[in-house]
Write an enzyme that holds these catalytic residues in place. Structure first.
Site, PDB file in Angstrom:
ATOM      1  N   HIS A   1       0.816  -1.138  -0.001  1.00 35.86           N
ATOM      2  CA  HIS A   1       0.051   0.013   0.048  1.00 35.86           C
ATOM      3  C   HIS A   1       0.901   1.233   0.074  1.00 35.86           C
ATOM      4  CE1 HIS A   1      -2.836   3.139   1.260  1.00 35.86           C
ATOM      5  NE2 HIS A   1      -3.654   2.252   1.045  1.00 35.86           N
TER       6      HIS A   1
ATOM      7  N   GLU B   1      -3.960   2.273  -7.115  1.00 34.09           N
ATOM      8  CA  GLU B   1      -4.525   3.275  -6.111  1.00 34.09           C
ATOM      9  C   GLU B   1      -3.479   4.454  -6.470  1.00 34.09           C
ATOM     10  OE1 GLU B   1      -3.494   2.184  -1.951  1.00 34.09           O
ATOM     11  OE2 GLU B   1      -1.486   2.158  -2.793  1.00 34.09           O
TER      12      GLU B   1
HETATM   13  P1  PGA Z   1      -9.753   6.265   0.551  1.00 35.89           P
HETATM   14  O1  PGA Z   1      -8.262   5.109   0.666  1.00 35.89           O
HETATM   15  O2  PGA Z   1     -10.724   5.682   0.059  1.00 35.89           O
HETATM   16  O3  PGA Z   1      -9.665   6.900   2.056  1.00 35.89           O
HETATM   17  O4  PGA Z   1      -9.215   7.256  -0.505  1.00 35.89           O
HETATM   18  C1  PGA Z   1      -7.954   4.314  -0.340  1.00 35.89           C
HETATM   19  C2  PGA Z   1      -6.805   3.614  -0.304  1.00 35.89           C
HETATM   20  O5  PGA Z   1      -6.012   3.796   0.679  1.00 35.89           O
HETATM   21  O6  PGA Z   1      -6.635   2.803  -1.243  1.00 35.89           O
END
Ligand code: PGA
Length: 229
Positions: free
Chosen positions: A102, A151
């Site tokens: 992540h 992401e």
């Molecule tokens: P968020 O986080 O939905 O709060 O933008 C998403 C992520 O960390 O992938």
């Protein structure tokens, strides 16, 4: 919606006391009973802090909650003399999935590619499926990975999601470049209101909501909306 299961992978990050986690589970049960969703359409996974896994696993079993647990991270090392770490083999009792790489792990904990490779190996060794996160289509993806989270950093927690069209384009490139049969899910400001637009995109096999997973109500609404699309 596609014929395959659409993944909805909530990520609590470093949030919630145990009391808050228990209240969330009770609320989720209430919402899911009031408005059930079709588990033939969605696979719901909630990535929680290690500390809450035991309690939540018990509640899920006892109350028959329609979700699976996931980890947000696993140690790059096996079980042993690694103070402060939680090994994949310890998590394996509770989870079938884990996030790896992540952007917050890469940024705040300086996790580099060799470290992430070790984490992947540890997860695979105990049959935990990694959701390998990348922030754009140019980042390398190890060969063993079959589930990728796209992401973009600028979309995380900002309320400014990538457009469904662009996320779909990037997911398509990631799939094509991998040359393998992989699934790509999208994360970054996904909400109950915008999830349908991602769920209907050809190359997007799921979503990774952070903020929207923090209340049972919004997480449940997001699932219901995705399962109806
Ligand atoms: P968020 O986080 O939905 O709060 O933008 C998403 C992520 O960390 O992938």
């Amino acid at each position: 919606m596609k014929s395959t299961l659409f993944y909805i992978i909530g990520n609590w990050k470093s949030n919630k006391t145990i009391d808050e986690a228990v209240i969330w589970a009770k609320d989720f049960e209430t919402f899911a009973k009031r408005e059930p969703f079709d588990l033939k359409k969605v696979r719901v996974i909630l990535c929680v802090p290690f500390l809450h896994m035991t309690t939540l696993a018990s509640l899920i079993e006892l109350r028959q909650l329609p979700l699976l647990l996931g980890a947000q991270n696993v140690s790059a090392y096996p079980q042993g003399a690694y103070t402060g770490e939680t090994s994949a083999s310890m998590c394996q009792v509770f989870v079938k999935y884990t996030l790896i790489g992540h952007s917050e792990r890469r940024k705040y904990f300086k996790e580099d590619e060799p470290t992430l490779k070790s984490k992947l190996e540890q997860a695979k060794m105990v049959a935990i499926e990694p959701v390998y996160c990348v922030q754009d289509e140019n980042m390398s993806i190890p060969e063993t990975v079959t589930l990728v989270g796209y992401e973009p950093v600028w979309a995380i927690g900002t309320g400014k999601p990538d457009t469904p069209d662009n996320a779909n384009r990037v997911a398509g490139i990631i799939k094509q470049r991998s040359g393998r049969d992989i699934k790509v899910i999208y994360g970054g400001s996904v909400t109950p209101e915008n999830v349908t637009a991602y769920a209907t995109m050809e190359h997007i096999s799921g979503v990774l909501p952070g903020g929207a997973s923090l209340t049972a109500q919004s997480f449940h609404r997001l699932i219901v909306n995705a399962s109806k699309s």
